[in-house]
Design an enzyme around this catalytic site. Structure first.
Site, PDB file in Angstrom:
ATOM      1  N   CYS A  85      47.475  29.620  42.056  1.00  0.00           N
ATOM      2  CA  CYS A  85      46.929  30.618  41.112  1.00  0.00           C
ATOM      3  C   CYS A  85      46.168  31.741  41.774  1.00  0.00           C
ATOM      4  CB  CYS A  85      45.925  30.010  40.182  1.00  0.00           C
ATOM      5  SG  CYS A  85      45.295  31.080  38.825  1.00  0.00           S
ATOM      6  N   CYS A 124      43.001  32.809  40.104  1.00  0.00           N
ATOM      7  CA  CYS A 124      41.735  32.012  40.011  1.00  0.00           C
ATOM      8  C   CYS A 124      41.215  31.699  41.217  1.00  0.00           C
ATOM      9  CB  CYS A 124      42.519  30.547  39.581  1.00  0.00           C
ATOM     10  SG  CYS A 124      43.483  30.386  38.334  1.00  0.00           S
ATOM     11  N   ASP A 125      41.932  31.845  42.372  1.00  0.00           N
ATOM     12  CA  ASP A 125      41.314  31.607  43.860  1.00  0.00           C
ATOM     13  C   ASP A 125      41.392  32.822  44.569  1.00  0.00           C
ATOM     14  OD1 ASP A 125      40.908  29.021  42.836  1.00  0.00           O
ATOM     15  OD2 ASP A 125      43.018  28.606  43.719  1.00  0.00           O
TER      16      ASP A 125
END
Length: 311
Positions: free
Chosen positions: A133, A136-137
């Protein structure tokens, strides 16, 4: 046992679409979601190709709007896991983490989870530089070198997002061209921050406490190169989430649920929508459409079941 007309398993784009149309059809509708509502849509940084929304919107905002609409129409939303769905006579029993629930019809909208590469070091460094992701990261690796593996829409979209955070993104794809939509692929190929390596695979991820390098192999020449990187983002397809389904539900070779154009599965009264079903195109707009069709046809199924079908 609490009973509903329509139970929808999964609150991603397909599930929320089904919830709206189920509730609008005056069905007592329940949506069950184990994680956060929105599904894969939550990972979208900018949803820019959804009809009727000209200004890009982030996935969370779009998902929250969908959930609010469904609830406003009368759908209930339940946070729980689903262990199994089985047919008991003319009704279904959905076994949840909070007890069984009965339904006249069920829509499976459980989506799919990310497929892993199977490369050496991938599992070891998951959460320590290996991610599935970008939104997300990606921010954790701002200003650092990153590698993206994949060649579909998701891989290209995520590479574009990461290029805003890094000076250099290396994109690796085993084929000689992208399978992504042409417009999406063209943006990647014209981005000066993205270096695309076709006909190349990632064989190994190396590091000590976190990712430090990746071993890339050119399939045409056989040349092997160790490329320094702080993160590897993997987007190589997905695995349909069908564990809760009865074994008699027909699936294709990839494990996706086979449906007709009414979203009906091989089990009468059981419908499937979105990424969990066999479909040639996986997009937010098609998932919502699947959900709408599934709920509409579920309402017709229930009418027939109760002898109320319009003739």
């Amino acid at each position: 046992m609490e009973s509903y007309d329509l139970v929808i398993v999964g609150a991603g784009a397909a599930g929320l679409g089904a919830a709206q149309y189920g509730a609008r059809a005056n069905l007592k509708t329940l949506v069950i979601e184990e994680m956060a509502h929105g599904g894969q849509a939550l990972l979208i940084d900018k949803l820019e190709n959804y009809p009727g929304i000209p200004e890009p919107v982030d996935g969370y905002t779009w998902s929250e709007t969908m959930r609010t609409q469904a609830v406003d129409f009368g759908a209930a939303v339940m946070s729980s896991s689903v262990a199994s769905v089985r047919k008991d006579g003319e009704r279904f029993v959905v076994e949840t983490g909070d007890g069984p629930i009965a339904a006249k019809a069920v829509v499976i909208a459980t989506g799919a989870k990310h497929r892993h590469l199977g490369a050496k070091g991938e599992e070891e460094f998951a959460g320590r530089g290996v991610s599935y992701c970008a939104t997300c990261d990606g921010p954790f690796f701002r200003g650092k070198r990153m590698i993206v593996v994949g060649g579909g829409d998701s891989a290209c979209d995520e590479a574009m997002f990461l290029s805003k955070l890094a000076d250099k993104v290396v994109m690796v794809h085993r084929k000689d061209r992208f399978r992504a939509q042409k417009a999406v692929a063209a943006r990647v190929l014209s981005n000066p921050k993205i270096e695309v390596r076709f006909e190349t695979v990632l064989d190994e991820i190396k590091g000590t406490k976190a990712v430090e390098a990746a071993v890339l192999r050119n399939l045409r020449s056989g040349e092997v190169e160790e490329v320094p990187t702080s993160a590897v983002f993997v987007f190589v397809g997905s695995i349909p989430q069908v564990d809760a389904l009865p074994p008699e539900v027909a699936k294709d070779d990839s494990g996706s649920i086979v449906t007709n154009d009414r979203m009906e599965t091989s089990v009468p009264g059981l419908f499937a929508a979105g990424d969990v079903r066999a479909t040639p195109f996986r997009q937010v707009v098609t998932a919502v459409s699947d959900g709408a069709i599934a709920a509409h046809c579920a309402a017709q199924y229930i009418d027939e079941l109760e002898g109320k079908a319009y003739l």
